[in-house]
Motif scaffolding. Structure first.
Motif, mmCIF file in Angstrom:
data_model
loop_
_atom_site.group_PDB
_atom_site.id
_atom_site.type_symbol
_atom_site.label_atom_id
_atom_site.label_comp_id
_atom_site.label_asym_id
_atom_site.label_seq_id
_atom_site.Cartn_x
_atom_site.Cartn_y
_atom_site.Cartn_z
ATOM 1 N N UNK A 151 0.845 -1.204 0.000
ATOM 2 C CA UNK A 151 0.000 0.000 0.000
ATOM 3 C C UNK A 151 0.882 1.257 0.000
ATOM 4 N N UNK A 152 1.930 1.245 0.800
ATOM 5 C CA UNK A 152 2.857 2.379 0.817
ATOM 6 C C UNK A 152 3.580 2.526 -0.520
ATOM 7 N N UNK A 153 4.038 1.414 -1.073
ATOM 8 C CA UNK A 153 4.864 1.462 -2.285
ATOM 9 C C UNK A 153 4.100 1.985 -3.490
ATOM 10 N N UNK A 154 2.803 1.725 -3.536
ATOM 11 C CA UNK A 154 2.040 2.243 -4.682
ATOM 12 C C UNK A 154 1.923 3.771 -4.599
ATOM 13 N N UNK A 155 1.882 4.323 -3.389
ATOM 14 C CA UNK A 155 1.841 5.787 -3.250
ATOM 15 C C UNK A 155 3.197 6.397 -3.609
ATOM 16 N N UNK A 156 4.260 5.664 -3.297
ATOM 17 C CA UNK A 156 5.607 6.111 -3.677
ATOM 18 C C UNK A 156 5.712 6.222 -5.198
ATOM 19 N N UNK A 157 5.179 5.229 -5.911
ATOM 20 C CA UNK A 157 5.232 5.232 -7.382
ATOM 21 C C UNK A 157 4.468 6.422 -7.956
ATOM 22 N N UNK A 158 3.336 6.729 -7.354
ATOM 23 C CA UNK A 158 2.541 7.859 -7.839
ATOM 24 C C UNK A 158 3.285 9.176 -7.608
ATOM 25 N N UNK A 159 3.887 9.319 -6.438
ATOM 26 C CA UNK A 159 4.634 10.546 -6.131
ATOM 27 C C UNK A 159 5.835 10.712 -7.058
ATOM 28 N N UNK A 160 6.450 9.602 -7.411
ATOM 29 C CA UNK A 160 7.598 9.618 -8.326
ATOM 30 C C UNK A 160 7.213 10.261 -9.662
ATOM 31 N N UNK A 161 5.992 10.026 -10.095
ATOM 32 C CA UNK A 161 5.533 10.558 -11.381
ATOM 33 C C UNK A 161 4.979 11.978 -11.274
ATOM 34 N N UNK A 162 4.311 12.289 -10.156
ATOM 35 C CA UNK A 162 3.678 13.609 -10.041
ATOM 36 C C UNK A 162 4.652 14.700 -9.589
ATOM 37 N N UNK A 163 5.602 14.354 -8.743
ATOM 38 C CA UNK A 163 6.526 15.361 -8.199
ATOM 39 C C UNK A 163 7.208 16.221 -9.258
ATOM 40 N N UNK A 164 7.701 15.645 -10.371
ATOM 41 C CA UNK A 164 8.342 16.497 -11.381
ATOM 42 C C UNK A 164 7.398 17.548 -11.972
ATOM 43 N N UNK A 165 6.109 17.211 -12.105
ATOM 44 C CA UNK A 165 5.137 18.182 -12.625
ATOM 45 C C UNK A 165 4.948 19.318 -11.621
ATOM 46 N N UNK A 166 4.738 18.943 -10.378
ATOM 47 C CA UNK A 166 4.567 19.928 -9.309
ATOM 48 C C UNK A 166 5.805 20.808 -9.190
ATOM 49 N N UNK A 167 6.964 20.179 -9.208
ATOM 50 C CA UNK A 167 8.231 20.904 -9.067
ATOM 51 C C UNK A 167 8.417 21.904 -10.208
ATOM 52 N N UNK A 168 8.192 21.454 -11.419
ATOM 53 C CA UNK A 168 8.365 22.312 -12.596
ATOM 54 C C UNK A 168 7.410 23.505 -12.535
ATOM 55 N N UNK A 169 6.215 23.289 -12.039
ATOM 56 C CA UNK A 169 5.244 24.376 -11.937
ATOM 57 C C UNK A 169 5.731 25.473 -10.994
ATOM 58 N N UNK A 170 6.530 25.100 -9.998
ATOM 59 C CA UNK A 170 7.069 26.073 -9.048
ATOM 60 C C UNK A 170 8.344 26.744 -9.541
ATOM 61 N N UNK A 171 9.187 26.010 -10.265
ATOM 62 C CA UNK A 171 10.509 26.550 -10.603
ATOM 63 C C UNK A 171 10.629 27.046 -12.034
ATOM 64 N N UNK A 172 9.710 26.632 -12.916
ATOM 65 C CA UNK A 172 9.734 27.081 -14.312
ATOM 66 C C UNK A 172 8.300 27.201 -14.809
ATOM 67 N N UNK A 173 7.576 28.077 -14.129
ATOM 68 C CA UNK A 173 6.147 28.208 -14.348
ATOM 69 C C UNK A 173 5.832 28.758 -15.732
ATOM 70 N N UNK A 174 4.954 28.055 -16.461
ATOM 71 C CA UNK A 174 4.502 28.480 -17.788
ATOM 72 C C UNK A 174 2.998 28.213 -17.874
ATOM 73 N N UNK A 175 2.331 28.748 -18.883
ATOM 74 C CA UNK A 175 0.911 28.398 -19.046
ATOM 75 C C UNK A 175 0.689 26.892 -19.120
ATOM 76 N N UNK A 176 1.649 26.168 -19.696
ATOM 77 C CA UNK A 176 1.498 24.709 -19.831
ATOM 78 C C UNK A 176 1.619 24.019 -18.473
ATOM 79 N N UNK A 177 2.609 24.413 -17.671
ATOM 80 C CA UNK A 177 2.739 23.786 -16.347
ATOM 81 C C UNK A 177 1.508 24.090 -15.501
ATOM 82 N N UNK A 178 1.015 25.339 -15.586
ATOM 83 C CA UNK A 178 -0.195 25.707 -14.843
ATOM 84 C C UNK A 178 -1.368 24.818 -15.241
ATOM 85 N N UNK A 179 -1.523 24.650 -16.543
ATOM 86 C CA UNK A 179 -2.653 23.877 -17.069
ATOM 87 C C UNK A 179 -2.605 22.427 -16.597
#
Length: 659
Positions: free
Chosen positions: A51-79
């Motif tokens: 149960x824990x490991x499946x949440x780790x896998x999801x965070x592995x994929x979502x974190x780069x999107x979230x991170x990019x939205x904060x450090x290189x914000x564009x209309x695309x990252x916002x969307x």
């Protein structure tokens, strides 16, 4: 340890593909949960661990999107980021309210409690508590109501942050008269210089390096107030947003059985009640205010000697305090900046950590989101521990401030393989240019040490369960402990000698400059303490009931009347940009900075009083604090390290406040 790290290859071009992977992982996780729930004899190993490991896998994929939205914000990252937020919020809320998973956790805990190790028990105990705080025991109607609130809150908090970033990005102050900016340091002036209608003018923005330079050195009071006013009235549309956020938080707390959101927030923290926090803050204010008033009187006398006719206002503070600091201690940020070249400071920080905790850092070449980003592998005694990304320079489209974020938490996988952690440190230091490298102010150096403390807490964990590894599972009012501890070494002479060398001549920072910097550390410290107490008290008080935007302003005014020494002008709408509590994780928790500083100041003085490079102390801090993550209560870990309860007077000693 498996030495395979994910590469950061997400950008505007492949964001849609990354989004597809996130949605696919959510789908797979839902299917996996149903399979896990069908297991007849559920155990920690066959149910909780996967149960824990499946949440780790999801965070592995979502974190780069979230991170990019904060450090290189564009209309695309916002969307992309904005479109995923409600989906993820609904997913996590549904998990938190799933009675079947809750029942599995409680049954496994009862059945295996005596056989589980401490970290496994903590995963279950935290999990059971969080299920209950998510409303798992409520009626279906109320559960759905909480879910709807969570989704709306995630959208509102994201919009609050985006409004603030947009407002920061779009404002500029053009100064045409050189006389107004003649005191601003050459490096900052060069960055501000631009051509308008064939004439040289100076452009200043609300981004931190530009704003701070202007407020600290601009000799035109009217212009200072103009930029200050723009800064403290950013994003007026956030007034309605914060009102709705507060309303929804209060409603959610009531549904979950709490009197107010402050009580709900503290249910997962060290502090026992809102009143305990309020008493703590007011006691600190009481012990600090008389000294803060004396500091303000001294600053006023000095400013009047320089020709200021009335009392110092909020927009005068940085300007005159910098001049007074220079006169009293002969400390001027501009004199120090040439000795604090960004890359040399990084190397020096790494050298200090090597001597203190036996850590080694190796620079590596991997994909990054901006050319100014550098990446390092961290080792101890030859063993690879993790990877660290440093993104320290300010740029357009980057959220203000400094922070550490985790991408991967140390844990073991299904086969028992160790998975190394990955962290990001982000800041907004003065950017490098063709003519000059990135040069840091002393405060920037302190900030880098602070964020590195967070990163070490994340990267050095040896806890195999991801839900209580690194900063996961650590009470929020203790999470600042390692970061504040490390920042306190930034001005230590023995540490400064590791990296303070002039970027042109290579000359070390002179001994007398080191001593002056150390002596100036507590300059106007009581005023600084009062300012933080003002923010923290305001945060706690507005979460005690359901308040409108008008109520919020009244509460802020009362708090300022009670504790502030330098009263902000009436137009100051600080709440519109208080992203820590309206777009971050500090709601009814901003007090954590001072609460945790009791622990950090106490630990710091143990080193100061017993030798800076005390191997026995350092090993104990490393083992008991940095490697244990959230596997045990923070107070228990502190007592294991110190052998006693923390001493609140250490915080006053640190700030040079005499009671």
């Amino acid at each position: 340890m498996a030495q395979i790290f994910p590469e950061f290859t997400v950008n505007d071009e492949n964001l849609e593909e990354q989004k597809r992977k996130v949605l696919q992982q959510i789908k797979q996780n839902k299917e996996k949960i149903e399979k896990l729930l069908s297991i007849q004899n559920k155990t920690y190993e066959n149910f909780v661990k996967p149960y824990q490991l499946m949440q780790v896998k999801l965070n592995l994929l979502f974190s780069p999107i979230s991170h990019l939205n904060y450090v290189k914000n564009t209309p695309k990252t916002q969307e992309v980021y904005s479109s995923l937020l409600p989906v993820l919020t609904e997913y996590y809320t549904n998990l938190g309210q799933d009675e079947r998973i809750y029942k599995a956790f409680t049954e496994i805990y009862k059945k295996e409690k005596d056989r589980l190790n401490q970290e496994q028990k903590k995963v279950l105990e935290d999990g059971i508590r969080d299920f209950e705080l998510s409303g798992v025991n409520l009626s279906e109607y109320k559960r759905n109501k909480v879910k709807d609130i969570n989704i709306r809150l995630s959208q509102l908090q994201n919009q609050f942050a985006q409004n603030l970033l947009d407002a920061t990005d779009k404002y500029e102050l053009i100064v045409e008269d050189f006389e107004d900016v003649r005191e601003i340091p050459e490096t900052d002036l060069e960055k501000a210089k631009t051509i308008k209608d064939g004439k040289t003018v100076y452009r200043f923005t609300l981004h931190q390096p530009s704003y701070i330079a202007f407020m600290t050195y601009c000799n035109n009071r009217q212009k200072r107030e103009e930029l200050y006013k723009a800064y403290v009235t950013r994003a007026p549309e956030n007034e309605k947003i914060l009102e709705e956020i507060l309303s929804l938080r209060h409603e959610k707390a009531n549904i979950l059985g709490f009197k107010n959101y402050a009580e709900l927030s503290l249910a997962t923290k060290m502090a026992q009640s809102p009143q305990q926090v309020i008493d703590f803050l007011r006691e600190l204010a009481k012990k600090s205010k008389s000294q803060a008033e004396k500091e303000y009187e001294e600053l006023n006398r000095y400013a009047k000697k320089l020709g200021l006719e009335d009392d110092i206002q909020a927009y005068d503070f940085a300007y005159y305090s910098e001049k007074l600091k220079k006169e009293k201690f002969d400390v001027n940020d501009e004199l120090y900046k040439p000795y604090f070249e960004k890359n040399r400071v990084i190397e020096g920080l790494f050298g200090f950590l090597n001597r203190l905790f036996k850590l080694d850092f190796e620079k590596i070449n991997v994909p990054v989101w901006d050319p100014s980003v550098s990446v390092y592998q961290i080792y101890r005694k030859g063993k690879l521990l993790g990877r660290l990304y440093l993104d320290l320079e300010a740029r357009e489209g980057k959220r203000d401030g400094a922070w550490m974020d985790e991408w991967i938490t140390y844990h073991t996988d299904e086969k028992g393989n160790e998975i190394p952690p990955v962290a990001f440190i982000v800041a907004n230091f003065s950017p490098s240019s063709e003519d000059s490298p990135s040069l840091l102010r002393p405060y920037d150096v302190e900030t880098l040490f602070h964020e590195m403390g967070h990163a070490l807490h994340h990267l050095l964990s040896q806890i195999k369960e991801p839900f209580v590894s690194g900063i996961s599972g650590v009470e929020w009012d203790a999470v600042e402990f390692p970061s504040q501890f490390l920042e306190k070494f930034a001005y230590e002479p023995a540490v400064l000698k590791n990296f303070a060398f002039h970027y042109k001549t290579g000359e070390p920072l002179p001994e007398d400059m080191i001593n002056r910097l150390k002596n100036s550390k507590n300059f106007l410290s009581a005023l600084g303490m009062i300012r933080q107490i003002e923010f923290a008290l305001f945060d706690m008080l507005i979460h005690l009931d359901k308040y409108t935007a008008s109520d919020v302003q009244k509460i802020l005014d009362k708090v300022r009347e009670e504790v502030s020494v330098i009263k902000p002008p009436p137009y100051n709408k600080f709440q519109w940009s208080f992203s820590h509590i309206f777009a971050g994780g500090y709601a009814a928790g901003y007090y954590s900075y001072k609460w945790a500083e009791v622990l950090s100041a106490d630990a710091y003085f143990m080193f100061v009083d017993n030798g800076l490079y005390n191997d026995e102390l350092a090993e104990s801090f490393y083992e008991e604090i940095l490697t244990k993550g959230g596997s045990r209560p923070a107070m228990e870990l502190f007592k294991n390290f110190a052998g006693r309860e923390p001493d609140i007077d250490a915080l006053l000693r640190l700030s040079g406040i005499k009671t």
